[in-house]
Enzyme design. Sequence first.
Site, PDB file in Angstrom:
ATOM      1  N   ARG A 111     -18.049  -0.049   4.790  1.00  0.00           N
ATOM      2  CA  ARG A 111     -19.528  -0.940   4.162  1.00  0.00           C
ATOM      3  C   ARG A 111     -20.200  -2.290   4.609  1.00  0.00           C
ATOM      4  O   ARG A 111     -20.550  -2.569   4.858  1.00  0.00           O
ATOM      5  CB  ARG A 111     -18.858  -1.862   2.714  1.00  0.00           C
ATOM      6  CG  ARG A 111     -19.121  -2.291   1.867  1.00  0.00           C
ATOM      7  CD  ARG A 111     -18.896  -2.460   0.524  1.00  0.00           C
ATOM      8  NE  ARG A 111     -17.759  -3.281   1.223  1.00  0.00           N
ATOM      9  CZ  ARG A 111     -17.797  -4.773   1.348  1.00  0.00           C
ATOM     10  NH1 ARG A 111     -19.193  -5.332   1.699  1.00  0.00           N
ATOM     11  NH2 ARG A 111     -16.731  -5.865   1.648  1.00  0.00           N
TER      12      ARG A 111
ATOM     13  N   CYS B 157      -8.271  -1.732   8.234  1.00  0.00           N
ATOM     14  CA  CYS B 157      -6.907  -1.316   7.348  1.00  0.00           C
ATOM     15  C   CYS B 157      -5.948  -0.118   7.284  1.00  0.00           C
ATOM     16  O   CYS B 157      -5.366   0.248   8.074  1.00  0.00           O
ATOM     17  CB  CYS B 157      -6.782  -2.530   6.908  1.00  0.00           C
ATOM     18  SG  CYS B 157      -6.966  -4.469   6.399  1.00  0.00           S
TER      19      CYS B 157
ATOM     20  N   HIS C 218      -1.315  -5.022   1.862  1.00  0.00           N
ATOM     21  CA  HIS C 218      -2.629  -6.710   1.646  1.00  0.00           C
ATOM     22  C   HIS C 218      -2.378  -7.859   1.157  1.00  0.00           C
ATOM     23  O   HIS C 218      -1.550  -7.310   0.496  1.00  0.00           O
ATOM     24  CB  HIS C 218      -3.422  -5.281   1.321  1.00  0.00           C
ATOM     25  CG  HIS C 218      -4.430  -5.048   1.888  1.00  0.00           C
ATOM     26  ND1 HIS C 218      -4.885  -3.308   2.065  1.00  0.00           N
ATOM     27  CD2 HIS C 218      -5.472  -5.351   2.816  1.00  0.00           C
ATOM     28  CE1 HIS C 218      -6.197  -3.213   2.655  1.00  0.00           C
ATOM     29  NE2 HIS C 218      -6.556  -3.922   3.381  1.00  0.00           N
TER      30      HIS C 218
ATOM     31  N   GLU D 198       0.681  -0.963  -0.127  1.00  0.00           N
ATOM     32  CA  GLU D 198       0.296   0.344  -0.270  1.00  0.00           C
ATOM     33  C   GLU D 198       1.281   1.249  -0.112  1.00  0.00           C
ATOM     34  O   GLU D 198       1.635   1.796   0.761  1.00  0.00           O
ATOM     35  CB  GLU D 198      -1.182   0.393   1.083  1.00  0.00           C
ATOM     36  CG  GLU D 198      -2.112  -1.293   1.291  1.00  0.00           C
ATOM     37  CD  GLU D 198      -2.943  -0.796   0.095  1.00  0.00           C
ATOM     38  OE1 GLU D 198      -3.242   0.228  -0.334  1.00  0.00           O
ATOM     39  OE2 GLU D 198      -3.115  -1.845  -0.161  1.00  0.00           O
TER      40      GLU D 198
HETATM   41  N1  PCA Z   1      -8.808  -6.832   6.149  1.00  0.00           N
HETATM   42  C1  PCA Z   1      -9.487  -5.477   6.919  1.00  0.00           C
HETATM   43  C2  PCA Z   1      -9.580  -5.464   8.669  1.00  0.00           C
HETATM   44  C3  PCA Z   1      -8.981  -6.431   8.592  1.00  0.00           C
HETATM   45  C4  PCA Z   1      -8.133  -6.968   7.267  1.00  0.00           C
HETATM   46  O1  PCA Z   1      -7.402  -7.760   7.684  1.00  0.00           O
HETATM   47  C5  PCA Z   1      -9.242  -4.304   5.491  1.00  0.00           C
HETATM   48  O2  PCA Z   1      -8.670  -4.351   4.968  1.00  0.00           O
HETATM   49  O3  PCA Z   1      -9.596  -3.078   5.953  1.00  0.00           O
END
Ligand code: PCA
Length: 219
Positions: free
Chosen positions: A93, A146, A170, A83
Amino acid sequence: MNDRPVVLLAGFEPFGGETINPSWEAVRALDGQPSGDAVVAARQMPCVFGAAIEALEAAIAETRPTLVVCVGQAGGRSEMSIERVAINVDDGRIADNAGAQPIDTPVVRDGPAAYFSTLPIKAIVHALRDAGVPASVSNTAGTFVCNHIFYGLMHALARRGDGTRGGFIHIPYLPEQAARAAGDAPSMALPTLVHGLRIAIETALAVQVDLRETGGRIS
Ligand code: PCA
């Protein structure tokens, strides 16, 4: 042991009806492992607005890391997503694990609109691809927990001002989650995720000035 630099790796508890979260499964596999001169400390974060940042700040105070990498599940993505940017907005959401679903509220009132990752994101993507792990720069971490913890992390590090670096990665579903989703969902096997995170950390520790190569997108 105690004077070795610490890399704090934060993963999340399951959310959204899942029973596992690949981010926690992957980071906990690296807990206590060496990375160059450093040692990894893995901690689990709640998937809860507010509490996630508090848990991360507590983990930073406890481990006094030289590098912080938060990791989260991005179901539907096919690559490891390095990211680039955290934005100052919460817009759920779905509800978080405490039932909260904020809409268009700032992560930090009066905070800047955004923070950039201070990881060498291009070098990490390059190193991952070289190692055979699919990866790309991502220009949005979403607006759920996140992005929230990523913004909270970068805000905390900016306020410390001691040069501690941090960012967010991610990762896709694990294969067993994709199999349960039964809808053509992409996934990545746990050993690949663990290998990829190890490479990302090593690269972040080794590279001070990021590569200059494109990671951009048209849309
Ligand atoms: N993914 C979520 C929150 C916790 C996670 O593992 C996100 O992408 O916001």
